[in-house]
Motif scaffolding. Structure first.
Motif, PDB file in Angstrom:
ATOM      1  N   UNK A   1       2.396  35.411  59.831  1.00  0.00           N
ATOM      2  CA  UNK A   1       1.715  36.671  60.082  1.00  0.00           C
ATOM      3  C   UNK A   1       2.436  37.833  59.405  1.00  0.00           C
ATOM      4  N   UNK A   2       3.767  37.772  59.356  1.00  0.00           N
ATOM      5  CA  UNK A   2       4.528  38.841  58.707  1.00  0.00           C
ATOM      6  C   UNK A   2       4.227  38.905  57.218  1.00  0.00           C
ATOM      7  N   UNK A   3       4.048  37.736  56.611  1.00  0.00           N
ATOM      8  CA  UNK A   3       3.716  37.705  55.192  1.00  0.00           C
ATOM      9  C   UNK A   3       2.342  38.316  54.949  1.00  0.00           C
ATOM     10  N   UNK A   4       1.380  37.996  55.827  1.00  0.00           N
ATOM     11  CA  UNK A   4       0.043  38.567  55.696  1.00  0.00           C
ATOM     12  C   UNK A   4       0.100  40.079  55.876  1.00  0.00           C
ATOM     13  N   UNK A   5       0.878  40.516  56.884  1.00  0.00           N
ATOM     14  CA  UNK A   5       0.972  41.943  57.165  1.00  0.00           C
ATOM     15  C   UNK A   5       1.564  42.705  55.993  1.00  0.00           C
ATOM     16  N   UNK A   6       2.488  42.095  55.289  1.00  0.00           N
ATOM     17  CA  UNK A   6       3.148  42.776  54.176  1.00  0.00           C
ATOM     18  C   UNK A   6       2.173  43.104  53.061  1.00  0.00           C
TER      19      UNK A   6
ATOM     20  N   UNK B   1       1.889  47.312  63.127  1.00  0.00           N
ATOM     21  CA  UNK B   1       1.367  46.677  61.905  1.00  0.00           C
ATOM     22  C   UNK B   1       2.465  46.425  60.875  1.00  0.00           C
ATOM     23  N   UNK B   2       3.494  47.258  60.865  1.00  0.00           N
ATOM     24  CA  UNK B   2       4.614  47.028  59.954  1.00  0.00           C
ATOM     25  C   UNK B   2       5.344  45.761  60.393  1.00  0.00           C
ATOM     26  N   UNK B   3       5.469  44.803  59.470  1.00  0.00           N
ATOM     27  CA  UNK B   3       6.005  43.490  59.826  1.00  0.00           C
ATOM     28  C   UNK B   3       7.516  43.549  60.042  1.00  0.00           C
ATOM     29  N   UNK B   4       7.961  43.023  61.182  1.00  0.00           N
ATOM     30  CA  UNK B   4       9.385  42.855  61.462  1.00  0.00           C
ATOM     31  C   UNK B   4       9.589  41.508  62.133  1.00  0.00           C
ATOM     32  N   UNK B   5      10.803  40.998  62.019  1.00  0.00           N
ATOM     33  CA  UNK B   5      11.149  39.711  62.631  1.00  0.00           C
ATOM     34  C   UNK B   5      12.594  39.783  63.084  1.00  0.00           C
ATOM     35  N   UNK B   6      12.883  39.243  64.265  1.00  0.00           N
ATOM     36  CA  UNK B   6      14.255  39.196  64.762  1.00  0.00           C
ATOM     37  C   UNK B   6      14.500  37.869  65.454  1.00  0.00           C
TER      38      UNK B   6
ATOM     39  N   UNK C   1      27.275  35.622  70.127  1.00  0.00           N
ATOM     40  CA  UNK C   1      25.868  35.694  69.741  1.00  0.00           C
ATOM     41  C   UNK C   1      25.747  36.151  68.288  1.00  0.00           C
ATOM     42  N   UNK C   2      24.669  35.730  67.667  1.00  0.00           N
ATOM     43  CA  UNK C   2      24.320  36.186  66.319  1.00  0.00           C
ATOM     44  C   UNK C   2      22.874  36.645  66.357  1.00  0.00           C
ATOM     45  N   UNK C   3      22.598  37.817  65.771  1.00  0.00           N
ATOM     46  CA  UNK C   3      21.240  38.350  65.765  1.00  0.00           C
ATOM     47  C   UNK C   3      20.845  38.742  64.347  1.00  0.00           C
ATOM     48  N   UNK C   4      19.645  38.268  63.963  1.00  0.00           N
ATOM     49  CA  UNK C   4      19.086  38.572  62.653  1.00  0.00           C
ATOM     50  C   UNK C   4      17.906  39.512  62.808  1.00  0.00           C
ATOM     51  N   UNK C   5      17.778  40.470  61.887  1.00  0.00           N
ATOM     52  CA  UNK C   5      16.645  41.384  61.870  1.00  0.00           C
ATOM     53  C   UNK C   5      16.148  41.525  60.441  1.00  0.00           C
ATOM     54  N   UNK C   6      14.839  41.332  60.276  1.00  0.00           N
ATOM     55  CA  UNK C   6      14.233  41.410  58.939  1.00  0.00           C
ATOM     56  C   UNK C   6      13.079  42.399  58.964  1.00  0.00           C
TER      57      UNK C   6
END
Length: 694
Positions: free
Chosen positions: A18-23, A172-177, A689-694
């Protein structure tokens, strides 16, 4: 655990696609207002709050004590459970146990009938004193705490405080964590979350989380997993639809405390679990919400929110332990098996007006709640085991497990709230609310049933004076109500009781200094509560309403940037709570005694440092002595714990953090479970802990 991992993997795949589509989409959804952000620091007095009022007032404008925690602050402190974060706020202490799920004490009042837990303003009415959701902060934007009666906003049952966890909204702006972690007690945790576009005028968000821990005691296995889904659509230029669908499963630690040995907390028993080997605690919560928002004019907005909540809870445990010095054994009793099945369907219709110096809201709430209680009352069975090195045995009760009763509850509420700008620097906030509860109980064992109707009226009048830029004084009077016990599990005896009533007078100051680099608030309050249960002086075997309690105190909260990158957050609460009138068994007066689970003093401090690559912090938590009963003979000792955290920004997308809990390895009790056993806090441990944000 495999099912939870599969859920996380599936959700991750959906989010990535979905993030790819949103981009690829450049169509913007109408602006969504988010109260607070991950970059907020300090007390955030200038930002809007969703808990102290339904009018979008800022914390500074609202004539009440409100505190907010954004997710970045929670994460920086290493708080991986909601209760760890909330008990760093002013005057909130943890009284949770496996029996009540999540529970707090605030301003002299304790338990889920007096301190309400909500999500996005929705509350599942408490069944038999138990609340279970939400338990962890993953997927939430911020958590707010309103101290004192909050009946105008959220109805009956909030004399002590109202806690509201506000979800991250679809964008609507795609983000992922993503989050991964492991730590002491063989803890493993993982979470994913993201948002993106749906079609040309929609957005979605999915958050999933799972964790497990073997704890720090024998057979202390705990498991949790959840998936939160939400979507928002613009149906027309002035019409928006939002949807929410959630599922949560928890198997908390099957630990009901450690028995006292000759009246003391025995450190040598810290790792022992006296429950049976086949013990079970399980909570399953489901939630669906549909909300329609119509902007009828620039000044008028109308919304309708339909919600369905379902809770299923199971307990299958031996819960009471006492040490016998004559034999050196631990006697176990209360072989308890209980099941709750609760369904809640509700609707809130609301209109908001903003214009001509007034911000006003009026609404109608209606709900139906079906609650079924299955148990093996009277919970017989006993056994004895050695202090250490024993076989835990299995659950065996002489009493049959069968449906006991069910209740059908219909609630109706009407409310109105208005914020009026009397002058340039004066804001008057007034509100009225009426609640009506109709409870029908049906015995499933052939006993007599009943129908009972309860009513309550509540009011709030508050005034805020902006004395100078960044400085406000306020005062308020408000009323509230609590049920005696749980409305949903009302029995024949309690069906004759009315709701208790409470009255609060509060005054305070809120100030922002040095362009927001320092903020502080202070409050003085007095709360009186009437119609609590007491013994009938003419018939000590009978309970009647007529008791009363008073709580008064002072609270101070502050946040200051000490130097570039350094910030100190601190708070302290003084609570003087006492019964004015209360008779217990034998007509023994408890007047002047402090209610159970109420510390006179509690305090928190957190010193944090942030740079482009690093963040670090350390904090103290102090909870004063708390009595375990109204006689004030036996008390839980005061305790102070020390926590720390160290985080490294590996790059713009990845952060690694080490959380250190109870650094001094303090042996302490968080609450009691009867007079012979205490629930002990976690020992010293570390979490990475490790946290990723894209």
């Amino acid at each position: 655990m495999k099912a939870k991992v599969s859920t996380l993997a599936a959700a991750a795949a959906i989010l990535c696609h979905a993030s790819a589509v949103a981009a690829e989409s450049d169509i913007a959804l109408p602006t969504v207002t988010v109260n607070g952000s991950a970059n907020d620091s300090g007390l955030g007095l200038a930002r809007q709050n969703a808990t102290g009022s339904r009018l979008g007032l800022s914390i500074e404008e609202t004539p009440a004590s409100i505190e907010a925690l954004d997710t970045d602050t929670i994460r920086a402190r290493g708080d991986l459970r909601v209760k760890d974060a909330i008990t760093r706020t002013t005057g909130l202490t943890d009284t949770s146990s496996p029996g009540n799920g999540i529970s707090y004490s605030a301003r002299g009042f304790n338990g889920n009938s007096s301190v309400a837990m909500l999500e996005n303003g929705q509350r599942l009415l408490v069944g038999s004193g138990t609340a279970t959701y939400p338990s962890d902060p993953w997927g939430y934007e911020y958590i707010e705490v309103l101290r004192g009666p909050g009946s105008i906003v959220y109805g009956s049952g909030t004399t002590g405080a109202t806690i509201n966890a506000v979800r991250k909204a679809p964008q609507r702006a795609a983000t992922f964590e993503a989050l991964a972690g492991f730590g002491g007690g063989r803890a493993l945790r993982g979470g994913i979350g993201g948002t993106g576009a749906l079609g040309e005028k929609g957005a979605f968000r999915i958050d999933a989380f799972a964790d497990r821990s073997d704890g720090f005691i024998d057979r202390g296995e705990a498991r949790r997993g959840k998936i939160l889904g939400s979507a928002a659509f613009e149906l027309a230029p002035a019409l928006d639809l939002s949807l929410q669908l959630d599922h949560s499963e928890q198997k908390p630690q099957r630990y009901f405390g450690t028995p006292l040995v000759n009246g003391r907390i025995a450190g040598e028993l810290r790792g022992q679990n006296y429950n049976v080997g086949d013990a079970l605690i399980k909570y399953v919560d489901d939630k669906a919400v549909a909300r329609l928002d119509w902007r009828a004019s620039p000044s008028l907005a109308i919304s309708n929110e339909l919600a369905y909540l379902k809770a299923r809870r199971n307990w299958h445990n031996v819960e009471t332990y006492s040490y016998d010095p004559a034999t050196g054994l631990v006697k176990r009793s209360s072989y308890i098996a209980i099941q709750h099945d609760q369904e809640h369907a509700g609707n809130r219709l609301e209109a908001r007006w903003n214009g001509s110096g007034h911000r006003a809201v009026a609404g109608w709430e209606v709900a139906t709640i079906n609650f079924t209680h299955t148990n093996n009352s009277p919970y017989g069975g006993t056994s004895s085991v050695a202090l250490t090195g024993f076989a835990p045995g299995v659950f065996s009760s002489p009493d049959p497990f069968r449906p006991n009763f069910k209740t059908d509850t219909v609630t109706n509420a009407l409310y109105v709230e208005d914020a009026y700008e009397l002058a340039e620097h004066w804001l008057l906030l007034a509100g009225l609310r009426h609640d009506r509860y109709r409870v029908t109980r049906t015995s499933l064992l052939g006993a007599a049933g009943f129908t009972s109707t309860l009513n309550s009226n509540a009011a709030r009048l508050g005034l805020t004076w902006k004395l100078a830029p960044g400085t406000s004084l306020y005062g308020q009077v408000s009323t509230g109500s609590d049920p005696i016990g749980s409305l949903l599990s009302m029995n024949v005896a309690s069906s004759q009781y009315k709701l208790t009533t409470s009255r609060q007078v509060e005054a305070g100051i809120k100030q922002s200094l040095a362009q927001g680099k320092a903020e502080w608030t202070a409050a003085l309050y007095r709360i009186s509560k009437d119609d609590i249960l007491t013994r009938d002086p003419a018939n000590p075997a009978q309970s009647i309403q007529g008791g009363s309690q008073t709580s008064q105190g002072a609270e101070l909260t502050a946040s200051a940037e000490l130097a570039h990158g350094w910030r100190l957050d601190a708070n302290a609460a003084y609570t003087d709570a006492a019964f004015d009138q209360l008779l217990e068994a034998g007509n023994v007066s408890r007047a002047g005694k402090r209610p159970s689970n109420v510390p006179k003093i509690s305090a928190n401090a957190w010193l944090g440092y942030r740079s482009e690559a690093w963040r670090a912090g350390a904090g103290l938590r102090y909870v004063g002595k708390r009595y375990i009963d109204n006689s004030n003979v036996q008390a839980l000792p005061a305790y102070t714990t020390l926590d720390a955290a160290l985080g490294w920004n590996v790059n713009r997308k990845l952060q690694v953090q080490l959380n250190l809990r109870n650094l001094a390895d303090k042996l302490y009790a968080t609450t009691s479970y009867g007079s012979s056993q205490y629930l002990l806090g976690d020992r010293r441990h570390a979490e990475l802990t490790a946290q990723w944000q894209f």
